[in-house]
Motif scaffolding. Sequence first.
Motif, short mmCIF file in Angstrom:
data_model
loop_
_atom_site.label_atom_id
_atom_site.label_comp_id
_atom_site.label_asym_id
_atom_site.label_seq_id
_atom_site.Cartn_x
_atom_site.Cartn_y
_atom_site.Cartn_z
N ASN A 1 75.74 104.83 43.72
CA ASN A 1 75.75 106.16 44.35
C ASN A 1 76.97 106.29 45.28
O ASN A 1 77.45 105.31 45.83
CB ASN A 1 74.48 106.36 45.17
N PHE A 2 77.42 107.52 45.45
CA PHE A 2 78.52 107.73 46.39
C PHE A 2 78.57 109.18 46.85
O PHE A 2 78.00 110.07 46.22
CB PHE A 2 79.86 107.32 45.79
N THR A 3 79.27 109.39 47.98
CA THR A 3 79.69 110.74 48.35
C THR A 3 81.21 110.72 48.42
O THR A 3 81.81 109.71 48.79
CB THR A 3 79.12 111.19 49.71
N PHE A 4 81.81 111.82 48.02
CA PHE A 4 83.28 111.88 48.03
C PHE A 4 83.76 113.27 48.39
O PHE A 4 83.32 114.26 47.84
CB PHE A 4 83.86 111.50 46.67
N LYS A 5 84.67 113.28 49.33
CA LYS A 5 85.37 114.52 49.68
C LYS A 5 86.71 114.11 50.24
O LYS A 5 86.80 113.11 50.95
CB LYS A 5 84.58 115.30 50.72
N MET B 1 76.74 102.56 37.62
CA MET B 1 77.57 103.12 38.70
C MET B 1 76.75 103.20 39.99
O MET B 1 75.56 103.51 39.93
CB MET B 1 78.06 104.52 38.28
N VAL C 1 80.28 97.33 36.94
CA VAL C 1 79.03 98.07 37.17
C VAL C 1 78.91 99.22 36.18
O VAL C 1 78.28 100.23 36.48
CB VAL C 1 78.94 98.61 38.62
N ASN C 2 79.51 99.05 35.01
CA ASN C 2 79.50 100.10 33.98
C ASN C 2 80.04 101.41 34.54
O ASN C 2 79.34 102.43 34.56
CB ASN C 2 78.10 100.28 33.40
N ALA C 3 81.25 101.36 35.02
CA ALA C 3 81.93 102.55 35.54
C ALA C 3 83.29 102.67 34.85
O ALA C 3 84.33 102.47 35.47
CB ALA C 3 82.07 102.46 37.06
N LEU D 1 89.34 107.98 45.95
CA LEU D 1 88.76 108.34 44.65
C LEU D 1 88.38 107.14 43.79
O LEU D 1 87.23 107.04 43.33
CB LEU D 1 89.76 109.22 43.87
N ILE D 2 89.33 106.23 43.56
CA ILE D 2 89.06 105.20 42.53
C ILE D 2 88.02 104.19 42.96
O ILE D 2 87.45 103.49 42.14
CB ILE D 2 90.36 104.46 42.11
N LEU E 1 85.22 105.03 33.79
CA LEU E 1 86.26 105.97 34.20
C LEU E 1 87.01 105.44 35.43
O LEU E 1 88.24 105.52 35.49
CB LEU E 1 85.66 107.35 34.49
#
Lengths: 384, 384
Positions: free
Chosen positions: B3-7, B1, B205-207, B252-253, B209
């Motif tokens: 890196n990320f930021t999410f809001k 997976m 990328v083995n993600a 999100l996705i 979910l």
Amino acid sequence: MLNFTFKNRTEILFGEGQIQEVASRLPENARVLFLYGGGSIKKNGIFDDVSAVLQSATVTEFAGVEPNPEYETLMQAVQVSRDNQVNFILAVGGGSVIDGAKFIAAAVNFDGNPWDILVSGAEFSETLPIGAVLTLPATGSESNGNSVVNRRETAQKRAFGSDSVQPMFAVLDPTYTFSLPPRQVSNGVIDAFVHVIEQYLTYPVNAPLQDRFAEGILHTLLTEGPKALSTPQDYDVRANVMWSATMALNGLIGKGVPQDWATHMIGHELTALYNLDHAQTLAIVLPSLMFVQREQKKTKILQLGERVFGITGEDEGRCLDLTIKAVQDFFEAMQVQTRLADYQIEKRSIDDIVANLEKNGMTALGEHGDIDLAKARQILNLAA
Amino acid sequence: MLNFTFKNRTEILFGEGQIQEVASRLPENARVLFLYGGGSIKKNGIFDDVSAVLQSATVTEFAGVEPNPEYETLMQAVQVSRDNQVNFILAVGGGSVIDGAKFIAAAVNFDGNPWDILVSGAEFSETLPIGAVLTLPATGSESNGNSVVNRRETAQKRAFGSDSVQPMFAVLDPTYTFSLPPRQVSNGVIDAFVHVIEQYLTYPVNAPLQDRFAEGILHTLLTEGPKALSTPQDYDVRANVMWSATMALNGLIGKGVPQDWATHMIGHELTALYNLDHAQTLAIVLPSLMFVQREQKKTKILQLGERVFGITGEDEGRCLDLTIKAVQDFFEAMQVQTRLADYQIEKRSIDDIVANLEKNGMTALGEHGDIDLAKARQILNLAA
């Protein structure tokens, strides 16, 4: 689909090295309460990482928040926060530390007895902002406003919740979970799994997207959970478990659908009375609850069986049994036992558990409110 | 997976009657720009509902935002907003109206030529807050910070984005979509479907979910989309399409995974040059792009085929073909045609389209940046 409102204010900082982002997210003139648990963070390097990003802040350390955080301990932290005029709480740990931070954040400026926040829903304001650095993926507390606090003195485990105590940001670095003991990994996976079940295994309301999302998390936990035990240094596995646990209880999948939570409420009494790990209580209660509620939950149990466990067939009763057994087998495969007897809790203790449920007003649980004390007793007998 | 930021800061107000919640979410002394499109809201009652909740505010109406909102029109709305000292924009419509509101919100207090926001990423501040009342589930604009603006004069369709123009709240009332013409329903379903594909159909990328969530939205759109055409008054169907379209592009996705967006970029030129509906352009480009990129996207196309369309078998090439055809068939079943010729765009026009891609710097598209002008031409030739 049911009506709903949804907003999630937490900024997720996901991935290795994201701790670096914390410094820029602290308030000006930050006076930080650095809250943590039993001290494992001093052995695995997380303490040093956090200390480094807090360099320009005034920091007060408070260690020793227990699993199932204790009211008395948290009240000490409230006093320390007041004495040091703390204006930000950085919670470094798992759900217990973060839940504890929420209670502290609500209690610091509360006039009156803070126990009322937990037992009578007393209103509070002027909460402290919280940031979270997650070390144990499990509860979703890093991205919701819920908190559960334990009081051993009175054998009570009580919850409160408010958007105003939801963390502003949460660092989710999968490498921070590499050194977790297997028992905590198992507990986390089961906790997240049951969080999804509580929001999914009810009755259909024609909300197929919520169903698919819930099933997606369950699938991921079923696949990645055992790998997290067998290959603990696998970054992607830990990342997938971590993201699943957050998504399991950040509010999203439960929007627009009925929710249950009876397994949690009954489980809380097992922790309050016998100090069991939270996930152990869920592993004990859920399979028996599914069996007792198999008629009310039939459509969804069959859907869970087919879509998540690949259980199909014409004999509905057999599919129900196999699905319940598949859930129980998963818990056992994750090395968490599923019977009261496994934890030396004898059948005659069920009276005490039911009495505690009654004392705490837990007399109409579940999505139909039909789990009364008699049914709770039936569930516990089946789990004996 | 990755890196990320999410809001996501938008508060979703979902369900019948949620328009009532708007009044309490306006600023004090609200001076509202009530922004809408062609006037259909005057026929279906939405205009009256909105006017009722704006009773205590000072309201300036601005109608006439086009599908693919026009820069010139929006600049008129900017002037009107300045003249009336507007402090809040309520966008009532689909993605075009909401995208338009974002541009207005950014341009009102911008010193200089607002076109620079779109063509050279000029920075802006002091944006106006926006609320959205969604009437067309499609773009996800109600819950993200992205905006696309068209300028017919120069045949350019340009995007900008910022958290600061993301709506504060969005009313998603499924009954507000009951009177949509079938063409807009179809377009919306396809737009949402392709949004998911752009964030899913790349390389693994083995993600798992993120994959399951994406597949869950695709499943839901495949099932509910045709029902939205056949039974337009079915509340749950409309609710499921609406929630799917929001989840398809609220950020999100796509977190932690590579993204493509080449279909959108090539499609934008078709709208800019020939005024095609946005979804029509996606339906034309995507199947051919999948075919041209079938090697690069092989693992994910096969996964899409198996999990979403139930296409399995030992012959990989055949599974790839069948999956691409299944996507194309879905678009056609939703009554959106998938060839340039269906829209009277001749093969010799491809030169113009490619020239426009070059002019706009779209020379290295896709998750690998390997869709150059030659490949774009190949895709367009295949879609002729």
